[in-house]
Design a protein around this motif. Structure first.
Motif, PDB file in Angstrom:
ATOM      1  N   GLU A  57       0.831  -1.213   0.000  1.00  0.00           N
ATOM      2  CA  GLU A  57       0.000   0.000   0.000  1.00  0.00           C
ATOM      3  C   GLU A  57       0.863   1.260   0.000  1.00  0.00           C
ATOM      4  OE1 GLU A  57      -3.001   0.213   2.969  1.00  0.00           O
ATOM      5  OE2 GLU A  57      -3.877  -1.743   2.458  1.00  0.00           O
ATOM      6  N   THR A  59       3.903   1.553  -1.254  1.00  0.00           N
ATOM      7  CA  THR A  59       4.490   1.687  -2.599  1.00  0.00           C
ATOM      8  C   THR A  59       3.475   2.266  -3.573  1.00  0.00           C
ATOM      9  OG1 THR A  59       5.892  -0.236  -2.152  1.00  0.00           O
ATOM     10  CG2 THR A  59       5.676   0.460  -4.453  1.00  0.00           C
ATOM     11  N   LYS A  60       2.235   1.772  -3.502  1.00  0.00           N
ATOM     12  CA  LYS A  60       1.185   2.288  -4.388  1.00  0.00           C
ATOM     13  C   LYS A  60       0.898   3.759  -4.097  1.00  0.00           C
ATOM     14  CE  LYS A  60      -1.149  -2.168  -5.061  1.00  0.00           C
ATOM     15  NZ  LYS A  60      -2.368  -2.966  -4.782  1.00  0.00           N
ATOM     16  N   SER A  61       0.880   4.123  -2.817  1.00  0.00           N
ATOM     17  CA  SER A  61       0.639   5.519  -2.433  1.00  0.00           C
ATOM     18  C   SER A  61       1.766   6.423  -2.919  1.00  0.00           C
ATOM     19  CB  SER A  61       0.503   5.637  -0.911  1.00  0.00           C
ATOM     20  OG  SER A  61      -0.645   4.967  -0.447  1.00  0.00           O
ATOM     21  N   PHE A  64       1.478   6.736  -6.661  1.00  0.00           N
ATOM     22  CA  PHE A  64       0.308   7.554  -6.996  1.00  0.00           C
ATOM     23  C   PHE A  64       0.620   9.038  -6.806  1.00  0.00           C
ATOM     24  CE2 PHE A  64      -3.652   9.699  -5.751  1.00  0.00           C
ATOM     25  CZ  PHE A  64      -4.450   9.406  -6.852  1.00  0.00           C
ATOM     26  N   GLN A 147      -9.390   6.347  -9.573  1.00  0.00           N
ATOM     27  CA  GLN A 147      -8.117   5.692  -9.268  1.00  0.00           C
ATOM     28  C   GLN A 147      -6.934   6.316 -10.001  1.00  0.00           C
ATOM     29  OE1 GLN A 147      -7.799   1.671 -10.732  1.00  0.00           O
ATOM     30  NE2 GLN A 147      -9.201   2.039 -12.436  1.00  0.00           N
ATOM     31  N   MET A 231      -8.498   3.988  -2.731  1.00  0.00           N
ATOM     32  CA  MET A 231      -7.244   3.247  -2.904  1.00  0.00           C
ATOM     33  C   MET A 231      -6.757   3.468  -4.332  1.00  0.00           C
ATOM     34  SD  MET A 231      -6.185   1.819  -0.164  1.00  0.00           S
ATOM     35  CE  MET A 231      -4.990   0.658  -0.838  1.00  0.00           C
ATOM     36  N   PRO A 232      -5.486   3.763  -4.549  1.00  0.00           N
ATOM     37  CA  PRO A 232      -4.487   4.044  -3.509  1.00  0.00           C
ATOM     38  C   PRO A 232      -4.619   5.487  -3.017  1.00  0.00           C
ATOM     39  CG  PRO A 232      -3.487   4.227  -5.670  1.00  0.00           C
ATOM     40  CD  PRO A 232      -4.912   3.799  -5.916  1.00  0.00           C
ATOM     41  N   LYS A 233      -4.268   5.709  -1.785  1.00  0.00           N
ATOM     42  CA  LYS A 233      -4.309   7.043  -1.226  1.00  0.00           C
ATOM     43  C   LYS A 233      -2.995   7.765  -1.525  1.00  0.00           C
ATOM     44  CE  LYS A 233      -7.263   5.640   2.625  1.00  0.00           C
ATOM     45  NZ  LYS A 233      -8.492   6.229   2.049  1.00  0.00           N
ATOM     46  N   LYS A 238      -2.202   9.136   3.374  1.00  0.00           N
ATOM     47  CA  LYS A 238      -1.909   7.880   4.089  1.00  0.00           C
ATOM     48  C   LYS A 238      -1.183   8.181   5.403  1.00  0.00           C
ATOM     49  CE  LYS A 238       0.431   3.403   3.636  1.00  0.00           C
ATOM     50  NZ  LYS A 238      -0.712   2.676   4.249  1.00  0.00           N
TER      51      LYS A 238
END
Length: 281
Positions: A57, A59-61, A64, A147, A231-233, A238
């Protein structure tokens, strides 16, 4: 003594900032290392950073936030430079006033404007529905809380395009007109004058503008919090959620996120300083 007088005058304010900000930074770093004596955590450890980079999460944040900041900054520079060139060619007090207006509006107001225009129940979807272009509001593409962060990018563009345009316009106005006259005498057209003279002479300021707006959008909280997806924040969102958790033992994890966020901002600031010094030369 005269050389030291400016520094002496700045000393009280500087000391206040160093003490307050320095204490907060040190406290945050210590907490990110798991050192919180008030909770009985007295062992310094890097495990929270290890957990952070193992967390999908996070890494995605991070990606993003980098994506939305990079896209909005690049688009802002391209459009802002284009607008600055138009203002440069067609000088008008009214045009200068219009381009400065978005800068006055706070981001929170911009968010509500974008919600009322681009949401599935906003003005554009209603107009399209009345024109029978869509039969239901849900057929309107999801531009808010999506997203891909489209709503976030639109909000950043609102403020960042005028910022780039104003800075670039001032630089263009200060370019020696003899360069342009000489280029015209040598047969250069408008496109060549822009690409070979105006753009290179404005390049350093444009890069500086890019770094400023990228750093701002990367660390901004309110826009991605209100317009971002579940998601993702975005990374600042986050960090806020983790910090606001009722579980105080989760605080080191939140502070580790803030430390990473601050480190990236610091790297951007170093690049800005290098770019600024080159501009002065």
């Amino acid at each position: 003594m005269k050389k030291l007088s400016p520094y002496i005058l700045l000393l009280p304010c500087s000391l206040f900032l160093i003490i307050t900000l320095g204490f907060g930074v040190i406290e945050g770093i210590l907490q990110s290392l798991g050192f919180m004596p008030s909770l009985g955590m007295e062992e310094v450890t890097f495990k929270y950073y290890a957990e952070l980079f193992k967390d999908g999460e996070f890494t995605k944040s991070l990606l993003f936030s980098l994506k939305t900041s990079l896209i909005s900054s690049i688009l802002s520079v391209i459009i802002g430079v284009f607008i600055a060139y138009i203002l440069y060619k067609r000088k008008s007090r009214l045009n200068n006033l219009i381009i400065k207006l978005p800068m006055v509006i706070p981001h929170i107001v911009v968010v509500f404007i974008i919600l009322s225009i681009f949401s599935q129940g906003g003005y554009i979807s209603r107009i399209m529905n009345n024109l029978f272009m869509i039969s239901d509001f849900n057929e309107f593409p999801l531009l808010i809380n999506d997203q891909y962060g489209i709503g976030i990018v639109i909000a950043y563009l609102w403020k960042e395009i005028p910022f780039v345009a104003i800075i670039t316009y001032d630089i263009l106005n200060n370019i020696n007109k003899d360069f342009i006259i000489a280029a015209k005498n040598l047969g250069a057209n408008k496109g060549q004058i822009f690409s070979k003279i105006l753009l290179p002479l404005s390049k350093k300021s444009i890069i500086t503008s890019f770094l400023i707006i990228f750093a701002f959008s990367f660390g901004a909280f309110e826009v991605p919090y209100l317009l971002g997806p579940t998601m993702p924040k975005a990374l600042p969102v986050k960090a806020f959620i983790e910090y606001s958790s009722s579980d105080l033992f989760n605080r080191p994890y939140a502070m580790a996120i803030n430390t990473v966020l601050s480190f990236i901002s610091l790297v951007i600031m170093v690049f800005y300083e290098i770019s600024f010094r080159k501009t002065l030369k």
